[in-house]
Design an enzyme around this catalytic site. Structure first.
Site, short mmCIF file in Angstrom:
data_model
loop_
_atom_site.label_atom_id
_atom_site.label_comp_id
_atom_site.label_asym_id
_atom_site.label_seq_id
_atom_site.Cartn_x
_atom_site.Cartn_y
_atom_site.Cartn_z
N GLU A 61 40.26 30.38 32.80
CA GLU A 61 41.61 30.81 33.17
C GLU A 61 42.02 30.35 34.57
OE1 GLU A 61 40.11 33.60 29.98
OE2 GLU A 61 39.28 32.79 31.85
N PHE A 98 37.87 48.49 26.10
CA PHE A 98 37.25 47.16 26.13
C PHE A 98 38.21 46.12 26.68
CE2 PHE A 98 36.36 43.11 23.85
CZ PHE A 98 35.14 42.83 24.46
N GLN A 99 37.74 45.35 27.64
CA GLN A 99 38.51 44.30 28.32
C GLN A 99 39.79 44.84 28.95
OE1 GLN A 99 38.89 40.80 25.76
NE2 GLN A 99 36.96 40.02 26.57
N LYS A 147 49.02 44.97 23.93
CA LYS A 147 48.93 44.37 22.60
C LYS A 147 49.91 45.01 21.62
CE LYS A 147 45.57 42.77 19.19
NZ LYS A 147 44.12 42.67 18.85
N MET A 196 32.90 19.42 54.91
CA MET A 196 33.57 20.11 56.01
C MET A 196 32.69 21.22 56.57
SD MET A 196 36.28 19.77 57.80
CE MET A 196 37.63 19.01 56.88
#
Length: 590
Positions: free
Chosen positions: A53, A115-116, A165, A487
């Site tokens: 993502e 969940f999630q 959802k 760097m």
């Protein structure tokens, strides 16, 4: 305007189409499956499947920055949303218009540790311009239209829309974007005319003026860059830019001093330090530009043009603030300059003397480096890249990862148009460049899109090579491989007594074999004589290419303003010594 009922997911797709969206970068998951089902049933909106993502948001950034359109992201709930946080913060700091659609657990489970589940609106509040939690399918279209309005007006930025959802599954009515507005949100576009008049008078009276420009000019659209070029031509003033503003004025222009800041040119930084009138257009006085605030352009009266009022007087106190869009203010400046005849009234003798001093600073040739017949210097590699892409003109889009290679790219690759340069400026996000190049390639099919990378940074989002393979995107990775976190190593050498703690890139993959495993073409250059052939092969190949360029492991990026120092305390090369930047109070300046 409303009509027949549809599911929330169908309403969402319809609203995106009404906003002109053509591409969505995303990754599916349980909470957003209704959206993916709706995507499956239509052919107008193209979905690009990323591999993580974070890569989705960076791809959307590259798409937005190279096209001037809004980048759209679709991720699932929980880890899908939290993986997007770095990209959202990156977009916020660099003012990139992004719409991030996040899935959420059903409304009746919110707050139950389902969940999630994650508190997406709470988590993303500090790293977005605005965010929404949609609670009814009837609100989906309106929220989408509001989100686009917020993301694209004023100072652009990312907006999150969190979609439970059940809201996606239930039916609701569609609302057209016509008439959607936010009564409490009215960004100021027109600058105060009287203040602009005062600014122009200050400019005409200046003995040592300088135009200091930033990403706000790029964000204001092509017209802003055109007007800026006209203003430079009318006034004859020298002009410099931040890292984010490269391309708003052509690097080939005679008034161009190069980039300013920590790794900016000697002439740009000394001109900033010695100026008597500074005209800041679309930059926010970032610490990597100003150096030590108390030593920043001490003799200059400062004009600051910015569409974001919160950026004015936040870091540097200015003498004349102007809130407004860069294009609008530049147009007014030009009109007043011409109407009042300031071209004839300005002190041309003083300006000529100022240019004489600037030309002396230019004569230092601050980007010089020791060339080698046996070892590839990173600067030389980029000079050869610049040579080979020159025939392509404005049809080249460059992204970078973050590190020394990023600064060398800014120094040695010329940008003559806006929206051709994509880099992570404010957040400095390693792993940005590859997905950004993928997004730029999606927005500009048939054009040359190159990610200038470092071997450490590219590994942060290396999985996105699969995305380029799947969609047959012929992006190029030009990797300056010095086998160090360059760097970090440079700072450890110069500021930390050469104690190289965890900065050596051990256990690197064979990038040529890795490229081939991903379905790319892998190339390698080990000596300067290999470069021209490698670059020619890279450019002409109509597949994605990973070019592993083995460069000098010990080369440092100069010029450099050490932390806590002012513009007139630059280091021009390795022979210059760095003193520990310690304040009178005994605190290390970082």
């Amino acid at each position: 305007m409303t009509d027949s009922r549809q599911t929330g997911a169908e309403i969402l797709i319809r609203a995106l189409r009404e906003q002109g969206v053509e591409v969505v970068f995303g990754y599916p998951g349980g909470a957003v499956l209704p959206i993916y089902d709706a995507l499956y049933k239509q052919n107008e909106l193209r979905h690009v499947l990323v591999r993580q993502e974070g890569g989705a948001v960076h791809s959307a950034e590259g798409y937005a920055r190279s096209s001037g359109k809004v980048g759209v992201v679709l991720v699932t709930s929980g880890p899908g949303a939290t993986n997007a946080v770095t990209g959202l913060t990156d977009a916020l700091l660099d003012s990139i218009p992004i719409i991030c659609l996040t899935g959420q657990v059903p409304t009746h489970l919110i707050g139950n540790d389902a969940f999630q589940e994650a508190d997406t609106t709470g988590i993303t509040r500090p790293c977005t311009k605005h965010n929404y939690l949609v609670k009814s399918p009837d609100d989906v279209a309106r929220v989408v239209h509001e989100a686009f309005l917020v993301a694209t007006t004023g100072r652009p930025g990312p907006v999150v829309i969190d979609l439970p959802k059940d809201v996606l599954q239930l039916e609701g009515t569609y609302t057209s974007k016509e008439g959607v507005q936010l009564k409490s949100y009215r960004p100021q576009v027109q600058g105060d005319r009287e203040r602009i008049r005062q600014a122009v008078a200050m400019m005409a009276a200046a003995k040592k003026p300088i135009l200091y420009t930033g990403g706000g000019v790029v964000n204001a659209g092509p017209r802003a860059s055109e007007l800026l070029r006209e203003l430079v031509a009318e006034t004859g003033f020298p002009i410099t830019s931040t890292l984010m503003g490269l391309g708003c004025y052509p690097a080939s222009g005679k008034n161009w001093l190069g980039m300013l800041g920590m790794h900016g040119t000697y002439e740009a930084n000394l001109a900033m330090h010695g100026s008597d009138v500074m005209i800041n257009i679309g930059a926010r006085f970032d610490d990597r530009v100003t150096g030590r605030i108390s030593g920043f352009a001490p003799g200059a009266r400062k004009i600051h043009v910015d569409i974001d009022p919160s950026s004015i007087n936040k870091n540097v106190r200015v003498d004349l603030p102007i809130v407004g869009d860069a294009a609008s203010v530049l147009e007014d400046m030009l009109t007043i300059w011409r109407e009042e005849g300031y071209g004839k009234k300005a002190d041309r003798e003083a300006l000529a003397s100022w240019w004489k001093q600037i030309d002396e600073w230019r004569g230092v040739n601050c980007l010089r480096y020791r060339k080698s017949d046996t070892i590839i210097k990173p600067q030389y590699a980029l000079e050869r890249l610049a040579h080979h892409i020159k025939p392509y003109g404005d049809d080249v889009y460059i992204s970078t990862e973050v590190g020394q290679h990023q600064m060398w790219a800014a120094q040695f690759l010329p940008f003559n148009q806006p929206n051709r340069w994509m880099t992570s400026g404010g957040l400095g996000t390693m792993g940005y460049g590859l997905p950004a190049a993928i997004g730029a390639q999606m927005a500009n099919p048939g054009k040359l899109c190159i990610d200038v990378a470092g071997e450490a940074s590219i590994l942060m989002n290396i999985q996105e090579m699969t995305t380029a393979t799947q969609y047959r995107l012929p992006v190029k990775v030009f990797c300056l491989n010095n086998q160090w976190m360059g760097m970090v190593r440079q700072w450890q050498e110069l500021l930390h007594g050469e104690r190289y703690s965890e900065s050596y890139s051990e256990a690197l993959p064979d990038f040529v074999k890795l490229a081939e495993a991903y379905g790319w073409v892998g190339l390698r250059a080990d000596s300067p004589s290999d470069l021209d052939g490698l670059i020619e092969e890279m450019i002409k190949t109509d597949r994605p290419v990973f070019a592993d360029v083995r460069v000098d492991q010990k080369e440092n990026c100069f010029p450099m303003i050490p932390s806590g120092r002012a513009h007139n305390e630059m280091l021009l090369g390795p022979e210059d010594q760095v003193e520990n930047p310690i304040t009178e109070e005994g605190m290390v300046l970082v």
